[in-house]
Design an enzyme around this catalytic site. Structure first.
Site, PDB file in Angstrom:
ATOM      1  N   SER A  22       0.844  -1.197   0.000  1.00  9.68           N
ATOM      2  CA  SER A  22       0.000   0.000   0.000  1.00  9.68           C
ATOM      3  C   SER A  22       0.875   1.240   0.000  1.00  9.68           C
ATOM      4  O   SER A  22       1.822   1.335   0.790  1.00  9.68           O
ATOM      5  CB  SER A  22      -0.967   0.007   1.184  1.00  9.68           C
ATOM      6  OG  SER A  22      -0.299  -0.290   2.373  1.00  9.68           O
ATOM      7  N   CYS A 319     -31.979 -19.044   6.728  1.00  7.81           N
ATOM      8  CA  CYS A 319     -32.323 -20.056   5.707  1.00  7.81           C
ATOM      9  C   CYS A 319     -32.105 -21.469   6.217  1.00  7.81           C
ATOM     10  O   CYS A 319     -31.089 -21.754   6.839  1.00  7.81           O
ATOM     11  CB  CYS A 319     -31.430 -19.917   4.481  1.00  7.81           C
ATOM     12  SG  CYS A 319     -31.445 -18.303   3.768  1.00  7.81           S
ATOM     13  N   ARG A 382     -30.023 -10.018   7.687  1.00  6.13           N
ATOM     14  CA  ARG A 382     -29.788  -9.969   9.135  1.00  6.13           C
ATOM     15  C   ARG A 382     -29.127  -8.655   9.545  1.00  6.13           C
ATOM     16  O   ARG A 382     -29.479  -8.029  10.539  1.00  6.13           O
ATOM     17  CB  ARG A 382     -28.902 -11.155   9.534  1.00  6.13           C
ATOM     18  CG  ARG A 382     -28.728 -11.365  11.020  1.00  6.13           C
ATOM     19  CD  ARG A 382     -27.579 -12.325  11.290  1.00  6.13           C
ATOM     20  NE  ARG A 382     -26.336 -11.787  10.767  1.00  6.13           N
ATOM     21  CZ  ARG A 382     -25.550 -10.933  11.422  1.00  6.13           C
ATOM     22  NH1 ARG A 382     -25.868 -10.561  12.636  1.00  6.13           N
ATOM     23  NH2 ARG A 382     -24.458 -10.460  10.870  1.00  6.13           N
ATOM     24  N   TRP A 406     -37.376 -12.682  10.544  1.00  5.23           N
ATOM     25  CA  TRP A 406     -37.859 -13.972  10.072  1.00  5.23           C
ATOM     26  C   TRP A 406     -37.616 -14.127   8.575  1.00  5.23           C
ATOM     27  O   TRP A 406     -37.636 -13.150   7.813  1.00  5.23           O
ATOM     28  CB  TRP A 406     -39.334 -14.179  10.417  1.00  5.23           C
ATOM     29  CG  TRP A 406     -40.280 -13.164   9.846  1.00  5.23           C
ATOM     30  CD1 TRP A 406     -40.972 -13.255   8.680  1.00  5.23           C
ATOM     31  CD2 TRP A 406     -40.659 -11.902  10.422  1.00  5.23           C
ATOM     32  NE1 TRP A 406     -41.757 -12.145   8.484  1.00  5.23           N
ATOM     33  CE2 TRP A 406     -41.572 -11.292   9.543  1.00  5.23           C
ATOM     34  CE3 TRP A 406     -40.297 -11.229  11.603  1.00  5.23           C
ATOM     35  CZ2 TRP A 406     -42.137 -10.053   9.800  1.00  5.23           C
ATOM     36  CZ3 TRP A 406     -40.854  -9.983  11.848  1.00  5.23           C
ATOM     37  CH2 TRP A 406     -41.762  -9.417  10.949  1.00  5.23           C
ATOM     38  N   GLU A 408     -38.177 -15.307   4.623  1.00  2.00           N
ATOM     39  CA  GLU A 408     -39.313 -15.255   3.696  1.00  2.00           C
ATOM     40  C   GLU A 408     -39.885 -16.655   3.481  1.00  2.00           C
ATOM     41  O   GLU A 408     -41.018 -16.815   3.033  1.00  2.00           O
ATOM     42  CB  GLU A 408     -38.884 -14.645   2.363  1.00  2.00           C
ATOM     43  CG  GLU A 408     -38.694 -13.148   2.422  1.00  2.00           C
ATOM     44  CD  GLU A 408     -39.986 -12.384   2.709  1.00  2.00           C
ATOM     45  OE1 GLU A 408     -40.921 -12.494   1.911  1.00  2.00           O
ATOM     46  OE2 GLU A 408     -40.051 -11.684   3.738  1.00  2.00           O
ATOM     47  N   ARG A 418     -42.049 -17.127  -3.574  1.00  2.00           N
ATOM     48  CA  ARG A 418     -40.584 -17.185  -3.631  1.00  2.00           C
ATOM     49  C   ARG A 418     -40.097 -18.630  -3.770  1.00  2.00           C
ATOM     50  O   ARG A 418     -39.011 -18.879  -4.281  1.00  2.00           O
ATOM     51  CB  ARG A 418     -40.012 -16.566  -2.353  1.00  2.00           C
ATOM     52  CG  ARG A 418     -38.505 -16.458  -2.359  1.00  2.00           C
ATOM     53  CD  ARG A 418     -37.999 -15.715  -1.130  1.00  2.00           C
ATOM     54  NE  ARG A 418     -36.654 -15.237  -1.368  1.00  2.00           N
ATOM     55  CZ  ARG A 418     -35.562 -15.931  -1.089  1.00  2.00           C
ATOM     56  NH1 ARG A 418     -35.651 -17.127  -0.548  1.00  2.00           N
ATOM     57  NH2 ARG A 418     -34.369 -15.436  -1.357  1.00  2.00           N
ATOM     58  N   GLU A 432     -38.831 -23.103   4.589  1.00  2.00           N
ATOM     59  CA  GLU A 432     -37.403 -23.073   4.228  1.00  2.00           C
ATOM     60  C   GLU A 432     -36.693 -21.971   5.004  1.00  2.00           C
ATOM     61  O   GLU A 432     -35.593 -21.543   4.654  1.00  2.00           O
ATOM     62  CB  GLU A 432     -37.232 -22.864   2.714  1.00  2.00           C
ATOM     63  CG  GLU A 432     -37.749 -24.040   1.907  1.00  2.00           C
ATOM     64  CD  GLU A 432     -37.287 -24.038   0.457  1.00  2.00           C
ATOM     65  OE1 GLU A 432     -36.153 -23.664   0.165  1.00  2.00           O
ATOM     66  OE2 GLU A 432     -38.112 -24.438  -0.396  1.00  2.00           O
ATOM     67  N   GLU A 486      -6.582 -19.252  15.741  1.00  2.00           N
ATOM     68  CA  GLU A 486      -5.466 -18.321  15.936  1.00  2.00           C
ATOM     69  C   GLU A 486      -5.892 -16.879  15.642  1.00  2.00           C
ATOM     70  O   GLU A 486      -5.390 -15.932  16.244  1.00  2.00           O
ATOM     71  CB  GLU A 486      -4.340 -18.735  14.989  1.00  2.00           C
ATOM     72  CG  GLU A 486      -3.057 -17.941  15.109  1.00  2.00           C
ATOM     73  CD  GLU A 486      -2.091 -18.314  13.986  1.00  2.00           C
ATOM     74  OE1 GLU A 486      -0.987 -18.769  14.291  1.00  2.00           O
ATOM     75  OE2 GLU A 486      -2.447 -18.161  12.800  1.00  2.00           O
ATOM     76  N   GLY A 488      -8.749 -15.353  16.251  1.00  2.00           N
ATOM     77  CA  GLY A 488      -9.574 -14.695  17.265  1.00  2.00           C
ATOM     78  C   GLY A 488      -8.743 -14.495  18.526  1.00  2.00           C
ATOM     79  O   GLY A 488      -7.587 -14.926  18.594  1.00  2.00           O
TER      80      GLY A 488
HETATM   81  P1  XMP Z   1     -28.769 -12.869   5.589  1.00  2.00           P
HETATM   82  O1  XMP Z   1     -27.679 -13.854   5.878  1.00  2.00           O
HETATM   83  O2  XMP Z   1     -28.237 -11.534   5.191  1.00  2.00           O
HETATM   84  O3  XMP Z   1     -29.535 -13.473   4.325  1.00  2.00           O
HETATM   85  O4  XMP Z   1     -29.750 -12.786   6.703  1.00  2.00           O
HETATM   86  C1  XMP Z   1     -30.579 -12.793   3.688  1.00  2.00           C
HETATM   87  C2  XMP Z   1     -30.983 -13.565   2.454  1.00  2.00           C
HETATM   88  O5  XMP Z   1     -31.511 -14.857   2.787  1.00  2.00           O
HETATM   89  C3  XMP Z   1     -32.451 -15.268   1.787  1.00  2.00           C
HETATM   90  N1  XMP Z   1     -33.675 -15.667   2.476  1.00  2.00           N
HETATM   91  C4  XMP Z   1     -34.033 -16.945   2.714  1.00  2.00           C
HETATM   92  N2  XMP Z   1     -33.487 -18.108   2.309  1.00  2.00           N
HETATM   93  N3  XMP Z   1     -35.167 -19.285   3.483  1.00  2.00           N
HETATM   94  C5  XMP Z   1     -34.073 -19.287   2.682  1.00  2.00           C
HETATM   95  O6  XMP Z   1     -33.594 -20.361   2.303  1.00  2.00           O
HETATM   96  C6  XMP Z   1     -35.785 -18.152   3.925  1.00  2.00           C
HETATM   97  O7  XMP Z   1     -36.771 -18.182   4.648  1.00  2.00           O
HETATM   98  C7  XMP Z   1     -35.195 -16.926   3.492  1.00  2.00           C
HETATM   99  N4  XMP Z   1     -35.545 -15.628   3.690  1.00  2.00           N
HETATM  100  C8  XMP Z   1     -34.597 -14.898   3.049  1.00  2.00           C
HETATM  101  C9  XMP Z   1     -32.637 -14.101   0.858  1.00  2.00           C
HETATM  102  O8  XMP Z   1     -31.902 -14.345  -0.310  1.00  2.00           O
HETATM  103  C10 XMP Z   1     -32.105 -12.935   1.660  1.00  2.00           C
HETATM  104  O9  XMP Z   1     -31.684 -11.868   0.840  1.00  2.00           O
END
Ligand code: XMP
Length: 505
Positions: A22, A319, A382, A406, A408, A418, A432, A486, A488
């Site tokens: 850098s 998921c 999340r 929660w 989708e 979906r 799912e 190592e 952490g």
């Molecule tokens: P993060 O890890 O950021 O992921 O919370 C968000 C992404 O997860 C997908 N998504 C799901 N996948 N079941 C799944 O298998 C679900 O109920 C579900 N809800 C969301 C989606 O692509 C989202 O952007």
């Protein structure tokens, strides 16, 4: 006989970046995080360039209007969730597009008959300490007065006290007309020594609130993402079933970009959806597609005309697709393969189709890794669900503030479209996704600033001043399980509380 897939299935946590040279120019202040959202031809520019590589997930628990505004103010884009009626989704899009920066539409409105206990409950759930009072408790109802923390601190002993007994009544409030500019509102706020200015129309109905602090923060937003009419840019999720009904309403409401929201995007349903949009709107309507996890899936969607392609199956925090159906792929390997395919496609056709890495980001350094692996931008669920601006309730769980989050694919979201693969049954055959809590983390701005400071800093360590340079210069290495330990804090007894030692974002 089935073929054995040659690609690997690694996750972000199995990789690290090896620093590069850098120079003295490589300081965070010089780093640009600008990135294309939609496809463009060689020598041209993307029709939409984001100022930060972050979009919010197409989820009920994440992307409502309030979060969309807060994220656009930081330079990213939200995709309003599609698991609601087309009319409701379009109205959320309209809310973002009609938002006048600095004029806040109340989502914690009281009625005069509510009690001090109600006020304290709303404060604990939303974090808001100032609340307007209207006759019917609606944000645009007849304005009756305002309650601030000063009012209820004085009268906190009697929790049954009615709001009407301790609010500042409308007759004593300084208010302004909707025609007044934000700058003029700020002058009124200062001249009258108030913190909040209710905007009230000639019929006495509340329109919005202007806060003293918002004017200052509005002035300090160099990254905000605006369209040519100075309105915030916003996206919206669609599905492969009701597009003929939904897309026109979203376009009419002003959505800048759409995205097909599907758990598995390597399918003819996506082609049919893209074909319909092209037939009715040509290239005027921008639409992303997905999700895929390999080069073949990417090529298919790029050839179908997707404006960007989303990567990721089963890596999201909520998921359980991989556990339920046994399909998916480690997010890092999926991303690496798809980004390689994007670069090959660009070489062959001269068309650059941006790639979005969707789900599975846990630490801030995962963001840098995903960008180094080739993602043009990241979709996060999340991460954003934890903030004040997400649409879910803030709750106290065993003494800690949490936000609800929660999937989708959970029974709670009921987003059958979906996960739908045809047929007329409008219901999920099996879940799912899960219903969960995530630790409450405060305002979006503070968190995004904090995460991107780390991203910029790591980019400097790699000798990169923009995302293209990061992709070119990054040296990525697989790590062993013991080197993860190592990496952490280890072999010490931690003094700080677990919360202070939680480096997850
Ligand atoms: P993060 O890890 O950021 O992921 O919370 C968000 C992404 O997860 C997908 N998504 C799901 N996948 N079941 C799944 O298998 C679900 O109920 C579900 N809800 C969301 C989606 O692509 C989202 O952007």
């Amino acid at each position: 006989m089935a073929t054995f897939f040659e690609g690997e299935s690694h996750t972000f946590s199995e990789y690290l970046l090896v620093p590069g040279y850098s120079s003295s120019q490589n300081v965070p202040a010089n780093v640009s995080l600008k990135t294309p959202l939609v496809k463009f031809k060689r020598g041209e520019q993307s029709a939409i360039t984001m100022n930060i590589p972050m979009v919010s997930a197409i989820m009920q628990a994440v992307s409502g209007p309030r979060l969309a505004i807060a994220l656009a103010q930081q330079g990213g884009i939200s995709f309003i969730y599609g698991s609601q009626t087309p009319e409701d989704e379009a109205s959320m899009v309209r809310e973002v597009k009609s938002y006048k920066a600095g004029f806040v539409i109340s989502d914690s409105t009281l009625t005069p008959a509510m009690t001090l206990q109600d006020v304290l409950d709303i404060r604990d759930t939303t974090g808001h300490t100032t609340m307007p009072v209207t006759e019917d408790g609606q944000p645009f109802g007849k304005f009756c007065g305002i309650v601030t923390s000063r009012d209820y601190r004085v009268s906190r002993d009697d929790r049954n006290l009615k709001v009407s007994e301790f609010m500042t009544p409308a007759s004593e409030c300084v208010t302004a007309d909707p025609s007044v500019s934000l700058k003029e509102c700020n002058d009124i706020i200062w001249d009258n020594k108030v913190n909040t200015l209710p905007i009230v129309d000639k019929n006495g109905n509340l329109c919005s609130l202007v806060f003293r602090k918002d004017y200052d923060s509005h002035k300090a937003r160099p990254e905000e993402l605006l369209d040519e009419h100075k309105r915030y840019i916003v996206g919206a999720g669609i599905n492969t079933r009701d597009y003929a009904e939904r897309v026109p309403l979203l376009v009419e409401a002003g959505a800048d970009v759409l995205c097909i929201d599907s758990s598995e995007g390597f399918s003819e349903w996506q082609k049919l959806t893209l074909d319909w949009i092209r037939e009715h709107y040509g290239d005027r309507v921008k639409v992303g597609a997905g999700n895929v996890v390999d080069a073949e899936g990417f090529r298919y969607l790029a050839q179908c005309g997707a404006d960007f392609v989303k990567v990721g199956i089963g890596g999201g925090s909520i998921c359980i697709t991989r556990e339920q159906k046994g399909i998916g792929r480690g997010q890092a390997s999926a991303l690496i393969d798809v980004c390689r395919a994007r670069d090959e496609y660009y070489e062959e056709t001269g068309v650059y189709v941006p790639v979005c890495s969707d789900g599975g980001i846990v630490y801030d350094y995962h963001m840098t890794l995903a960008l180094a692996m080739g993602a043009d931008f990241l979709m996060l669920g999340r991460y954003f669900a934890r903030f004040d601006e997400s649409p879910t309730r803030r709750v106290n769980v065993n003494g800690s503030y949490m936000k609800e989050y929660w999937g989708e694919g959970s029974a709670r979201a009921r987003n059958w479209a979906r996960y739908d693969l045809g047929g007329s049954k409008k219901q999920l055959s099996f879940v799912e996704g899960v219903d969960s809590y995530v630790p409450y983390a405060g305002p979006l701005k503070d968190n995004v600033d904090g995460s991107l400071t780390k991203v910029r800093s790591t980019m400097c360590n790699c000798g990169a001043l923009d995302l293209a340079e990061l992709r070119e210069k990054a040296k990525i290495t697989l790590v062993s399980a013991t080197s993860l330990v190592e990496g952490g804090a280890h072999d010490v007894m931690l003094k700080d509380s677990p919360a202070e030692n939680n480096f997850r974002s």
